[in-house]
Scaffold this motif. Sequence first.
Motif, PDB file in Angstrom:
ATOM      1  N   GLY A  99       0.788  -1.227   0.000  1.00  0.00           N
ATOM      2  CA  GLY A  99       0.000   0.000   0.000  1.00  0.00           C
ATOM      3  C   GLY A  99       0.814   1.269   0.000  1.00  0.00           C
ATOM      4  N   TYR A 100       2.125   1.148  -0.219  1.00  0.00           N
ATOM      5  CA  TYR A 100       2.985   2.329  -0.262  1.00  0.00           C
ATOM      6  C   TYR A 100       3.095   2.797  -1.716  1.00  0.00           C
ATOM      7  CZ  TYR A 100       4.202   0.642   4.404  1.00  0.00           C
ATOM      8  OH  TYR A 100       4.133   0.209   5.711  1.00  0.00           O
ATOM      9  N   LYS A 101       2.172   3.636  -2.127  1.00  0.00           N
ATOM     10  CA  LYS A 101       2.084   4.074  -3.508  1.00  0.00           C
ATOM     11  C   LYS A 101       3.080   5.193  -3.791  1.00  0.00           C
ATOM     12  CE  LYS A 101      -1.297   1.203  -4.063  1.00  0.00           C
ATOM     13  NZ  LYS A 101      -1.049  -0.085  -4.756  1.00  0.00           N
ATOM     14  N   VAL A 102       3.445   5.321  -5.065  1.00  0.00           N
ATOM     15  CA  VAL A 102       4.373   6.359  -5.484  1.00  0.00           C
ATOM     16  C   VAL A 102       3.631   7.676  -5.658  1.00  0.00           C
ATOM     17  CG1 VAL A 102       6.015   7.085  -7.257  1.00  0.00           C
ATOM     18  CG2 VAL A 102       5.882   4.669  -6.605  1.00  0.00           C
ATOM     19  N   GLY A 103       4.127   8.733  -5.001  1.00  0.00           N
ATOM     20  CA  GLY A 103       3.506  10.044  -5.087  1.00  0.00           C
ATOM     21  C   GLY A 103       3.999  10.815  -6.298  1.00  0.00           C
ATOM     22  N   PRO A 104       3.508  12.021  -6.488  1.00  0.00           N
ATOM     23  CA  PRO A 104       3.880  12.828  -7.654  1.00  0.00           C
ATOM     24  C   PRO A 104       5.363  13.181  -7.709  1.00  0.00           C
ATOM     25  CG  PRO A 104       2.591  14.111  -6.072  1.00  0.00           C
ATOM     26  CD  PRO A 104       2.492  12.685  -5.651  1.00  0.00           C
ATOM     27  N   TYR A 134       8.364   9.503  -4.941  1.00  0.00           N
ATOM     28  CA  TYR A 134       8.640   8.766  -3.721  1.00  0.00           C
ATOM     29  C   TYR A 134       7.357   8.167  -3.139  1.00  0.00           C
ATOM     30  CZ  TYR A 134      13.292  10.832  -3.761  1.00  0.00           C
ATOM     31  OH  TYR A 134      14.562  11.198  -4.118  1.00  0.00           O
ATOM     32  N   ARG A 135       7.495   7.067  -2.478  1.00  0.00           N
ATOM     33  CA  ARG A 135       6.352   6.360  -1.915  1.00  0.00           C
ATOM     34  C   ARG A 135       5.852   7.055  -0.647  1.00  0.00           C
ATOM     35  NH1 ARG A 135       5.467   1.501  -4.427  1.00  0.00           N
ATOM     36  NH2 ARG A 135       7.149   0.883  -5.861  1.00  0.00           N
ATOM     37  N   THR A 136       4.565   6.828  -0.386  1.00  0.00           N
ATOM     38  CA  THR A 136       3.923   7.484   0.752  1.00  0.00           C
ATOM     39  C   THR A 136       3.233   6.461   1.637  1.00  0.00           C
ATOM     40  OG1 THR A 136       1.818   7.833  -0.385  1.00  0.00           O
ATOM     41  CG2 THR A 136       3.507   9.535  -0.653  1.00  0.00           C
ATOM     42  N   ASN A 177      -1.722   7.662   4.453  1.00  0.00           N
ATOM     43  CA  ASN A 177      -2.269   9.001   4.696  1.00  0.00           C
ATOM     44  C   ASN A 177      -1.672  10.072   3.783  1.00  0.00           C
ATOM     45  OD1 ASN A 177       0.291   9.416   5.689  1.00  0.00           O
ATOM     46  ND2 ASN A 177      -0.337   9.767   7.813  1.00  0.00           N
ATOM     47  N   GLY A 178      -0.796   9.637   2.870  1.00  0.00           N
ATOM     48  CA  GLY A 178      -0.219  10.569   1.904  1.00  0.00           C
ATOM     49  C   GLY A 178       1.102  11.168   2.312  1.00  0.00           C
ATOM     50  N   THR A 179       1.570  10.906   3.538  1.00  0.00           N
ATOM     51  CA  THR A 179       2.862  11.421   3.990  1.00  0.00           C
ATOM     52  C   THR A 179       4.002  10.643   3.328  1.00  0.00           C
ATOM     53  OG1 THR A 179       1.895  11.993   6.136  1.00  0.00           O
ATOM     54  CG2 THR A 179       4.306  11.885   6.006  1.00  0.00           C
ATOM     55  N   THR A 180       4.987  11.357   2.845  1.00  0.00           N
ATOM     56  CA  THR A 180       6.117  10.704   2.180  1.00  0.00           C
ATOM     57  C   THR A 180       6.923   9.878   3.188  1.00  0.00           C
ATOM     58  OG1 THR A 180       6.311  12.469   0.555  1.00  0.00           O
ATOM     59  CG2 THR A 180       8.250  11.090   0.875  1.00  0.00           C
ATOM     60  N   ARG A 202      15.376   4.125  -6.512  1.00  0.00           N
ATOM     61  CA  ARG A 202      14.914   3.494  -7.758  1.00  0.00           C
ATOM     62  C   ARG A 202      13.651   2.681  -7.545  1.00  0.00           C
ATOM     63  NH1 ARG A 202      20.792   1.012  -9.160  1.00  0.00           N
ATOM     64  NH2 ARG A 202      21.955   2.987  -9.048  1.00  0.00           N
ATOM     65  N   VAL A 203      13.367   2.304  -6.299  1.00  0.00           N
ATOM     66  CA  VAL A 203      12.112   1.600  -6.028  1.00  0.00           C
ATOM     67  C   VAL A 203      11.126   2.540  -5.331  1.00  0.00           C
ATOM     68  CG1 VAL A 203      13.260  -0.651  -5.932  1.00  0.00           C
ATOM     69  CG2 VAL A 203      12.923   0.672  -3.808  1.00  0.00           C
ATOM     70  N   GLY A 204      11.478   3.825  -5.280  1.00  0.00           N
ATOM     71  CA  GLY A 204      10.547   4.820  -4.778  1.00  0.00           C
ATOM     72  C   GLY A 204      10.669   5.149  -3.313  1.00  0.00           C
ATOM     73  N   LEU A 205      11.746   4.726  -2.670  1.00  0.00           N
ATOM     74  CA  LEU A 205      11.929   5.016  -1.246  1.00  0.00           C
ATOM     75  C   LEU A 205      12.910   6.170  -1.062  1.00  0.00           C
ATOM     76  CD1 LEU A 205      12.094   1.397   0.225  1.00  0.00           C
ATOM     77  CD2 LEU A 205      10.210   3.037   0.420  1.00  0.00           C
ATOM     78  N   LYS A 206      12.473   7.182  -0.372  1.00  0.00           N
ATOM     79  CA  LYS A 206      13.312   8.343  -0.107  1.00  0.00           C
ATOM     80  C   LYS A 206      14.199   8.068   1.107  1.00  0.00           C
ATOM     81  CE  LYS A 206      13.128  13.346   0.675  1.00  0.00           C
ATOM     82  NZ  LYS A 206      12.224  14.522   0.840  1.00  0.00           N
ATOM     83  N   VAL A 207      15.466   8.414   0.980  1.00  0.00           N
ATOM     84  CA  VAL A 207      16.430   8.191   2.050  1.00  0.00           C
ATOM     85  C   VAL A 207      17.168   9.490   2.328  1.00  0.00           C
ATOM     86  CG1 VAL A 207      18.553   6.992   2.717  1.00  0.00           C
ATOM     87  CG2 VAL A 207      16.743   5.746   1.518  1.00  0.00           C
ATOM     88  N   THR A 208      17.293   9.825   3.600  1.00  0.00           N
ATOM     89  CA  THR A 208      18.091  10.965   4.033  1.00  0.00           C
ATOM     90  C   THR A 208      19.278  10.446   4.824  1.00  0.00           C
ATOM     91  OG1 THR A 208      16.166  12.418   4.150  1.00  0.00           O
ATOM     92  CG2 THR A 208      18.127  13.092   5.374  1.00  0.00           C
TER      93      THR A 208
END
Length: 609
Positions: free
Chosen positions: A356-361, A364-366, A369-372, A398-404
């Motif tokens: 259920g972690y869909k890719v946002g605009p 990155y996946r969210t 509730n829409g939070t990244t 590359r799989v849509g996961l944001k990393v800091t």
Amino acid sequence: MASNTLVAASAVNPILRQNPSLGSITCPARGGTLTVIYWGDIKSWNPDSQVDDALSGIAPNLFSRLVALDYNYNVIPDLAYNWTVNSNATEFTFYLRKNVTWHDGYPFTCRDVKWTFEAIKKYHGIAYSNLKMDNLVDVECLDNYTVRFVYNVSFPAFLGFVAWYGTWILPEHIFNNTQYKDWMDPSIPALQHPIGTGPFEFSQYVRGSYVVLTAYDNYFLGRPCIDKLVYQIIPDATSAEQTFLSGTGDILANTPSPSDIPQLNSTPGVIVKTMPTLSRYYIGFNMLEPIFQDRDFRLAIAMSINRTEINLKAYNGYAFPATTAWLQGMSFWWNPNATYPPYDPDKARQLLDQLGYKVGPDGYRTFPNGTTINLRLVIFQGATSEGIATVLKDELSRVGLKVTIEEYEIATWETKVVKQRDFDIALCDGFHGPDPHNMYLRYSSYAYINFANYSDPEFDSLVAKAATVADPNVRRQLYFQAEEIFARDLVYIPLLDLPAFFIYRAGWHNMPWDLIGTAPIGYYAWAWYGTAPTTTTTTTSSSTTSTPASSTTTPAQTTSATTTTTTTTSTQTTSTPPLLGAQALLVAGVVAVVVVAAVGFYLARRGRK
């Protein structure tokens, strides 16, 4: 010039009885000085009192242990020429050499061994936990040259740990004096002018500059081949490498950046060898965070990781992609079936979609509730850590996961990751030897360095039981089961098994990494300089267990490790002593700073090669 790659054949293998024979030192040439460009300054001259990696690298030439480890992590003789273990691994008896003297001429006996280990227990020396001192019942001198250790529990890992760190035998006749408050009392003469039983004796030390040792004529295996051994202290890796490339020094002990290896390997007159170690880089997921408590999410990340890419970009192709729960270098204890999921980003994306972690605009996946989703990857400072983290960030994106990426010096990293659990993903490295008991010390629910909060009752039970089983084959099966559970759970993900680099001048022979089964790690008593004889030789080769990953940047040519015994000698040239006065000016005022907040963490993390 062309170089060889030295590949380790094995790690600590089970040894319940050993009757080795170590011959006297033979020298095709004698004289001269071996200068080591060295990475750090010592903390004290008591090698058993505290974590002191700088002293640990010098100690094999100044002090001795009962037994030692070679570069294949085999247990080999030192002050003990023979040893036995009872059937349930609770009693360990060592038979000591009778021709050993301390550097002040005083004879070595069992009293020195007994006092040393009782002091480690009394003062909580650095080997206290490794040696299970709470379970040590007695250190008994059966006679002047026989010592028995008695435990109240089975402790099959004892031999590996007694050969490893913080177990150097100290002179009882110097330290055991009621006028000293403890073994670090500054009035103890040996803390200013150390006295050992090793092949070299102390000559001179200038803090932040150099250590000078000279050959001990009465060393129990014979006088070393060289006259003098110098450690020139240059903590900065870049400065050390430049110093070496300028022609100063014979060995570069500072670990260079992997990107510099090709240059060093192609430098005329320089030899570069490498071998896998028992250290690896790995990541751990914070199991206190709800998102990581879902194994499928951990699986998706695991399938997003391309270890070959990490190796090429962060280690120039010289490391070894880690795909199993335990290290292949520990061949007897390594379960080849305890594997991690292969790189498969398409399946990773599919699994993340199903969660259920869909890719946002923004790509990155969210969360629902829409939070990244923003994963905090916490690392410690260092070029290699930065390189690995950068590649991991790119692969997960590359799989849509944001990393800091958050980078801290090591003490702050420990506080945030190990103590406060303030991270999402943490990068760590560490030595996993010399015995598979390290599996318990590092990853069990009770382990200080288990920063991911990994907890599997079956895993805990297996590694705890394996620590008390004397039969190595039964022990092995317990560890095999534990490794399969560990790989299945996917709380820790291994990335790279690390190499050690040996960089030195052509013309030097009998370096310790070439003397498997003979020389302890970091031991230069056999080293000599000159042109090797061209007469008949007998060569013994160790088998290769792993090879570097193929890459566009080609590592040094891979060969098996060889030890060559010459049957003739020839007239040789020798190296000349360094200009210590001039060199001291180059490094005056340079001080190695190692920030260590917790001994347990530091021992777990630092790789001892």
